[in-house]
Design a protein around this motif. Structure first.
Motif, mmCIF file in Angstrom:
data_model
loop_
_atom_site.group_PDB
_atom_site.id
_atom_site.type_symbol
_atom_site.label_atom_id
_atom_site.label_comp_id
_atom_site.label_asym_id
_atom_site.label_seq_id
_atom_site.Cartn_x
_atom_site.Cartn_y
_atom_site.Cartn_z
ATOM 1 N N LEU A 134 0.318 -1.976 -0.133
ATOM 2 C CA LEU A 134 -0.424 0.152 -0.081
ATOM 3 C C LEU A 134 0.967 1.483 0.293
ATOM 4 N N LEU A 135 2.310 1.292 0.711
ATOM 5 C CA LEU A 135 2.651 2.298 1.058
ATOM 6 C C LEU A 135 3.550 3.253 -0.460
ATOM 7 N N ALA A 136 3.626 1.825 -0.910
ATOM 8 C CA ALA A 136 5.179 1.494 -2.351
ATOM 9 C C ALA A 136 3.907 2.322 -3.199
ATOM 10 N N LEU B 93 -0.871 7.159 5.940
ATOM 11 C CA LEU B 93 -1.551 6.100 4.874
ATOM 12 C C LEU B 93 -0.818 4.324 6.540
ATOM 13 N N LEU B 94 -0.051 4.850 6.748
ATOM 14 C CA LEU B 94 0.684 4.694 8.217
ATOM 15 C C LEU B 94 -0.640 5.127 9.399
ATOM 16 N N ALA B 95 -0.865 5.938 9.592
ATOM 17 C CA ALA B 95 -1.625 6.513 10.594
ATOM 18 C C ALA B 95 -3.127 5.547 10.701
ATOM 19 N N VAL B 96 -3.428 5.597 8.827
ATOM 20 C CA VAL B 96 -5.164 4.882 8.545
ATOM 21 C C VAL B 96 -4.955 3.507 8.541
ATOM 22 N N SER B 97 -3.810 2.768 8.255
ATOM 23 C CA SER B 97 -3.795 1.329 7.985
ATOM 24 C C SER B 97 -3.365 0.427 9.327
ATOM 25 N N LYS B 98 -2.756 1.556 10.175
ATOM 26 C CA LYS B 98 -1.904 0.893 11.524
ATOM 27 C C LYS B 98 -3.076 0.848 12.946
ATOM 28 N N GLY B 99 -3.638 2.420 12.172
ATOM 29 C CA GLY B 99 -4.355 2.828 13.561
ATOM 30 C C GLY B 99 -5.214 2.037 14.201
ATOM 31 N N ALA B 100 -5.629 1.105 14.083
ATOM 32 C CA ALA B 100 -6.472 -0.377 14.725
ATOM 33 C C ALA B 100 -5.430 -0.894 15.617
ATOM 34 N N ASP B 101 -4.166 -1.415 15.258
ATOM 35 C CA ASP B 101 -3.747 -2.062 15.305
ATOM 36 C C ASP B 101 -3.046 -0.984 16.689
ATOM 37 N N TRP B 102 -2.179 0.662 16.438
ATOM 38 C CA TRP B 102 -1.998 0.999 17.638
ATOM 39 C C TRP B 102 -2.587 1.595 18.602
ATOM 40 N N GLY B 103 -4.127 1.562 17.993
ATOM 41 C CA GLY B 103 -5.252 2.723 19.142
ATOM 42 C C GLY B 103 -5.160 4.128 18.218
ATOM 43 N N PRO C 231 1.765 7.061 17.971
ATOM 44 C CA PRO C 231 2.128 6.462 17.186
ATOM 45 C C PRO C 231 0.702 7.362 16.106
ATOM 46 N N THR C 232 0.000 6.936 16.217
ATOM 47 C CA THR C 232 -1.355 7.263 15.427
ATOM 48 C C THR C 232 -1.855 8.788 14.701
ATOM 49 N N LEU C 233 -1.466 9.362 16.090
ATOM 50 C CA LEU C 233 -2.356 10.922 16.009
ATOM 51 C C LEU C 233 -0.599 11.572 16.071
ATOM 52 N N GLY C 234 0.630 11.214 16.126
ATOM 53 C CA GLY C 234 1.701 11.978 15.346
ATOM 54 C C GLY C 234 2.103 11.856 14.535
ATOM 55 N N LEU C 235 1.721 10.706 13.584
ATOM 56 C CA LEU C 235 1.353 10.326 12.049
ATOM 57 C C LEU C 235 0.746 11.268 11.223
ATOM 58 N N GLY C 236 -1.054 11.197 12.191
ATOM 59 C CA GLY C 236 -2.061 12.341 11.412
ATOM 60 C C GLY C 236 -1.307 13.647 10.936
ATOM 61 N N ALA C 237 -1.068 14.016 12.715
ATOM 62 C CA ALA C 237 0.145 15.557 12.870
ATOM 63 C C ALA C 237 0.779 16.091 12.048
ATOM 64 N N ALA C 238 1.209 14.630 11.615
ATOM 65 C CA ALA C 238 2.866 15.056 10.782
ATOM 66 C C ALA C 238 2.254 15.131 9.233
ATOM 67 N N ALA C 239 1.382 14.508 9.226
ATOM 68 C CA ALA C 239 0.885 14.244 7.299
ATOM 69 C C ALA C 239 0.284 15.765 7.171
ATOM 70 N N SER D 185 -7.734 2.586 1.205
ATOM 71 C CA SER D 185 -7.399 2.650 3.161
ATOM 72 C C SER D 185 -8.199 3.289 4.105
ATOM 73 N N LEU D 186 -9.093 4.504 3.627
ATOM 74 C CA LEU D 186 -10.354 5.051 4.716
ATOM 75 C C LEU D 186 -11.153 4.139 5.095
ATOM 76 N N SER D 187 -11.293 3.242 3.891
ATOM 77 C CA SER D 187 -13.095 1.677 3.626
ATOM 78 C C SER D 187 -12.038 0.893 4.840
ATOM 79 N N SER D 188 -11.253 0.450 3.928
ATOM 80 C CA SER D 188 -10.359 -0.459 5.960
ATOM 81 C C SER D 188 -10.215 -0.012 7.159
ATOM 82 N N ALA D 189 -10.032 0.765 6.964
ATOM 83 C CA ALA D 189 -9.490 2.126 8.575
ATOM 84 C C ALA D 189 -11.154 1.826 9.590
ATOM 85 N N VAL D 190 -12.199 1.930 8.462
ATOM 86 C CA VAL D 190 -14.224 2.441 9.160
ATOM 87 C C VAL D 190 -13.954 1.371 9.327
#
Length: 494
Positions: free
Chosen positions: A79-81, A235-245, A250-258, A431-436
Motif C-alpha cells: 500500500l505504501l509503495a 496511510l500509516l496512521a490509517v492502516s495501522k491505527g487499529a493495531d496501535w490504537g 504514533p497514530t496521532l503523531g503521524l496524522g499531525a505530521a501528514a 484505505s479509509l474504507s478498510s480503517a472505518v
C-alpha cells in the motif's frame, strides 16, 4: 502548455475506418486493438498483486516464522509503495516517456515476484511486496498511452477497459491464488506472478509504441519527497491505527505530521515553476470534483471486499455465516471482475452519448443498489454472488468514466500525472474504507463458543456505509460540468 502531435503528412488524409490515424503509421509497433489488449493485460497482471497474498494472510506467521503483528507489513508495504510511486511515476512518464516508465514498473513487479518466490522470512517478503507495490502506476500510465496512441473514437472504450482491469485482476486472482495456495507450495504464487509479469514485459516492449508526447523539464525531487512523506504518514496512521490504537501517540503523531507535510508541500508546489503536481490544474472544477468523487467511490468499492469474504467464511453456527472455504470466496468474488469487463463498453457508449459524468453517476447509483440488496439478502451464497455482480457492474461503469473526465480537463502533456493522482485518490479512499470498516467490525461483535467475532449487524452497517458513500459520490458527480462546459474548459487550458 499542452503538446500536440501533428500529422507528418499534412497533404494526405484518410478516414479512421481506413486504418489511418493522425499518427504516422511508421511509428506504430502494433494496431490499436493490440495496444489496448496488451495494456489491459498488463493492468490485470498488476492488479493481481493486490489479491496475491490474501489466501496466505492467516498462514503468514507460520510460513515466515514471525509474529502476526509483524506479518501485516507484507500488506502495508504494498500500500505504501504504491502511494509513493504512483504520482512520481506518472510525472516521470509525462516528462521522459510513458512507455519507458511502464516498462520500468513491470520490471519492478517481476523483480518483486522473484524475491517473493525465493523468500522464507519476513524481511525478504516485505522487500518483495514493496517492489510489487512500486508497479502500481501501470494502469494510469496505460490509460495515458491510450490517449496518445488511439483514435478519438476508440479512446472511450479502451480507457474503460483499462480502468476495469483494476477490479478484474483482483477479482479473478483471488480464486486462482486460493487454488494454488491450497494445492501447491505457496512460493508458486510468486513464480506465477513473475511469469505473468515477464509476459507483460515482452508484450509491452514489442507492441506498445513510444509516445512523442513529452513535457520534458526538470523533475521536482523535493516535491516528490514531500508528497511521499505526507502520504506515508497519512496511510500509516490509517492502516495501522487499529493495531496501535486510534488515540495512541504514533497514530496521532503521524496524522499531525501528514497534515503539516501536506500544507508545506502545497505551499512549495505553488511556488515552484516545474512542480511535481500542477495544483492550479487540480483545483479546476472538473478535475477537483472527479478526484473527490473517486476517493469517495474508492471507499464504497472496498467495503464489498471486506464484508463478503468474512460472511462467507464465518461458521454456520453463527446463524449468518456460510462456512465456506477460501476457494469458494474467490469463486463468489470472481463474477464481479467479469461483469466489470463486460460493462466497460457500456460505460463507453453512455459516455459517448451523454458524457462520462452520467456514466459515473449511474455507476454510483448501481453500487448503492447492490449494497442495499446486500443489507437484506446475505443468507445464501447465491445472494452474495448477486451482490458482488451488481456492485461490480457499478464499479465498471464508474471506473470507465473517471479517466475520461480527468483527461478532458488537462493538457496532453499532463495526462499521466493527472491519471496517476486520480488513481491515488481511489487508493486513499480504499484505505479509509478498510480503517472505518475494521473499526465497525471490531466494535459490533458477538460471542460464539467463547470466540468474539463481528455480528450480523456489523456487516449490515458496513454495507450501509458503502451505500452511503456511493450516494455521496453520486452527489459530487452531479456538480461536474456538463460536456459543453468541460470542452470549453479544456480548450482554455490548452
Amino acid at each position: 502548455m499542452a503538446l500536440r502531435l501533428e500529422d507528418p503528412n499534412p497533404g494526405t488524409s484518410a478516414a479512421p475506418s481506413e486504418g489511418v490515424s493522425i499518427f504516422s503509421s511508421g511509428l506504430r509497433a502494433g494496431s490499436p486493438s493490440r495496444i489496448v489488449l496488451v495494456l489491459a493485460f498488463a493492468g490485470i497482471v498488476v492488479s493481481l498483486m493486490q489479491s496475491l497474498v490474501i489466501p496466505l494472510i492467516p498462514k503468514l506467521p507460520v510460513l515466515l516464522n514471525a509474529p502476526p503483528g509483524d506479518t501485516t507489513w507484507a500488506i502495508t508495504a504494498t500500500l505504501l509503495a504504491g502511494a509513493v510511486s504512483v504520482p512520481t511515476i506518472g510525472r516521470l512518464g509525462d516528462m521522459y516517456g510513458k512507455r519507458r516508465m511502464l516498462l520500468f514498473s513491470i520490471v519492478l513487479l517481476v523483480l518483486g515476484s522473484l524475491v517473493g518466490a525465493l523468500s522464507d522470512s519476513l524481511v525478504p517478503m516485505i522487500v518483495a511486496r514493496t517492489l510489487q507495490g512500486l508497479a502500481a502506476g501501470v494502469v494510469p500510465l496505460g490509460i495515458s498511452i491510450m490517449r496518445d496512441e488511439l483514435p478519438a473514437e476508440r479512446l472511450g472504450g479502451a480507457t474503460a477497459l483499462m480502468s476495469a482491469s483494476l477490479g478484474v485482476g483482483g477479482a479473478l486472482g483471488l480464486p486462482v491464488a486460493a487454488l494454488i495456495a491450497d494445492s501447491a507450495d505457496w512460493h508458486v504464487l510468486f513464480w506465477v506472478a513473475a511469469g505473468l509479469g515477464a509476459v507483460a514485459l515482452v508484450l509491452v516492449a514489442t507492441i506498445v509504441p513510444a509516445s512523442r508526447v513529452r513535457s520534458g523539464g526538470r523533475f521536482d525531487t523535493l516535491g516528490a519527497a514531500g508528497l511521499s512523506a505526507a502520504l506515508v504518514s497519512l496511510l500509516l496512521a490509517v492502516s495501522k491505527g487499529a493495531d496501535w490504537g486510534w488515540t495512541s501517540a504514533p497514530t496521532l503523531g503521524l496524522g499531525a505530521a501528514a497534515l503539516v507535510l501536506f500544507i508545506a508541500w502545497g505551499r512549495y508546489e505553488l511556488r515552484t515553476r516545474e512542480s511535481l503536481v500542477d495544483l492550479r490544474t487540480l483545483v479546476r472544477r472538473q478535475v477537483l470534483l472527479t478526484n473527490i468523487a473517486s476517493a469517495i467511490f474508492g471507499f464504497a468499492m472496498f467495503s464489498m471486499s471486506l464484508v463478503l469474504p468474512q460472511l462467507l467464511q464465518l461458521p454456520q453456527q453463527t446463524g449468518y455465516g456460510l462456512g465456506q472455504p477460501m476457494l469458494a470466496v474467490g469463486l463468489v468474488m470472481a463474477p464481479s471482475g467479469l461483469v466489470m469487463m463486460a460493462v466497460a463498453p457500456v460505460a463507453a457508449r453512455i459516455s459517448a452519448a451523454w458524457g462520462p459524468r452520467w456514466s459515473l453517476m449511474l455507476g454510483a447509483l448501481v453500487v448503492a443498489a447492490g449494497y442495499g440488496f446486500g443489507i437484506v439478502a446475505m443468507g445464501d451464497v447465491w445472494q452474495l454472488v448477486v451482490v458482488s455482480m451488481v456492485i461490480g457492474a457499478g464499479i465498471g461503469l464508474a471506473y470507465g468514466a473517471m479517466p475520461s473526465l480527468v483527461m478532458s480537463a488537462v493538457p496532453a502533456s499532463e495526462t499521466a500525472s493527472a491519471n496517476s493522482l486520480n488513481t491515488l485518490m481511489r487508493s486513499i479512499g480504499t484505505s479509509l474504507s478498510s480503517a472505518v470498516a475494521g473499526l465497525v467490525l471490531a466494535q459490533l461483535t458477538t460471542t460464539q463458543g467463547g470466540v468474539s467475532m463481528p455480528s450480523q449487524g456489523a456487516f449490515q452497517v458496513v454495507m450501509g456505509l458503502g451505500a452511503a458513500a456511493a450516494l455521496a459520490a453520486l452527489a459530487v458527480a452531479a456538480f461536474l460540468p456538463r460536456d459543453r462546459a468541460a470542452a470549453l474548459s479544456r480548450a482554455s487550458a490548452e
